[in-house]
Design a protein around this motif. Sequence first.
Motif, PDB file in Angstrom:
ATOM      1  N   ARG A  30       0.843  -1.200   0.000  1.00  0.00           N
ATOM      2  CA  ARG A  30       0.000   0.000   0.000  1.00  0.00           C
ATOM      3  C   ARG A  30       0.877   1.248   0.000  1.00  0.00           C
ATOM      4  N   ARG A  31       0.570   2.169  -0.884  1.00  0.00           N
ATOM      5  CA  ARG A  31       1.336   3.406  -0.977  1.00  0.00           C
ATOM      6  C   ARG A  31       0.727   4.479  -0.101  1.00  0.00           C
ATOM      7  N   LYS A  32       1.584   5.324   0.433  1.00  0.00           N
ATOM      8  CA  LYS A  32       1.114   6.457   1.227  1.00  0.00           C
ATOM      9  C   LYS A  32       0.550   7.508   0.268  1.00  0.00           C
ATOM     10  N   PRO A  33      -0.462   8.245   0.692  1.00  0.00           N
ATOM     11  CA  PRO A  33      -0.930   9.345  -0.160  1.00  0.00           C
ATOM     12  C   PRO A  33       0.149  10.429  -0.235  1.00  0.00           C
ATOM     13  N   LYS A  34       0.311  10.982  -1.422  1.00  0.00           N
ATOM     14  CA  LYS A  34       1.341  12.006  -1.643  1.00  0.00           C
ATOM     15  C   LYS A  34       0.687  13.379  -1.702  1.00  0.00           C
ATOM     16  N   PHE A  35       1.274  14.348  -0.981  1.00  0.00           N
ATOM     17  CA  PHE A  35       0.755  15.709  -0.944  1.00  0.00           C
ATOM     18  C   PHE A  35       1.839  16.679  -1.387  1.00  0.00           C
ATOM     19  N   ASN A  61       3.724  10.077   9.504  1.00  0.00           N
ATOM     20  CA  ASN A  61       4.307   8.823   9.017  1.00  0.00           C
ATOM     21  C   ASN A  61       3.414   8.125   7.994  1.00  0.00           C
ATOM     22  N   ASN A  62       2.163   8.523   7.899  1.00  0.00           N
ATOM     23  CA  ASN A  62       1.227   7.901   6.962  1.00  0.00           C
ATOM     24  C   ASN A  62       1.035   8.724   5.690  1.00  0.00           C
ATOM     25  N   MET A  63       1.879   9.745   5.482  1.00  0.00           N
ATOM     26  CA  MET A  63       1.774  10.603   4.301  1.00  0.00           C
ATOM     27  C   MET A  63       3.152  10.790   3.685  1.00  0.00           C
ATOM     28  N   ASP A  64       3.166  11.003   2.389  1.00  0.00           N
ATOM     29  CA  ASP A  64       4.385  11.337   1.670  1.00  0.00           C
ATOM     30  C   ASP A  64       4.262  12.810   1.296  1.00  0.00           C
ATOM     31  N   LEU A  65       5.021  13.670   1.969  1.00  0.00           N
ATOM     32  CA  LEU A  65       4.917  15.112   1.760  1.00  0.00           C
ATOM     33  C   LEU A  65       6.074  15.595   0.884  1.00  0.00           C
ATOM     34  N   VAL A  66       5.746  16.400  -0.125  1.00  0.00           N
ATOM     35  CA  VAL A  66       6.745  16.946  -1.047  1.00  0.00           C
ATOM     36  C   VAL A  66       6.710  18.468  -0.912  1.00  0.00           C
TER      37      VAL A  66
END
Length: 108
Positions: A30-35, A61-66
């Motif tokens: 499962r991929r983390k949602p990316k923001f 930890n449950n999100m991929d933040l850019v």
Amino acid sequence: MDAAGRPQLCLKWEAKVRFKENLDSFFFLRRKPKFLCLHRFRTNGEIMKTQIEKRPKSVLNNMDLVYVDAPFPCQGKSDVEAIFDPPYYELVSIQGGSILYLEYTYGF
């Protein structure tokens, strides 16, 4: 006993093991949602990252933040100069009477 001569209890146990393996692989893949995190006027991506990292780790930890910087260097005074070091960036820039801006395109 089943048709192969194995006890029925054994089949139930095998099914539980297979289900757990499939469930584990589902959560592993499962991929983390990316923001995309866009900073405010006359700040930068590092400043925003510093501010967002104050949120609970259980959420982060449950999100991929850019974090990205706006395309134009700041032309005026920043409201955060007393707190954060430069460089500062802005999304819109006025140069020689012309308004310059970056047009964002995105796809899903």
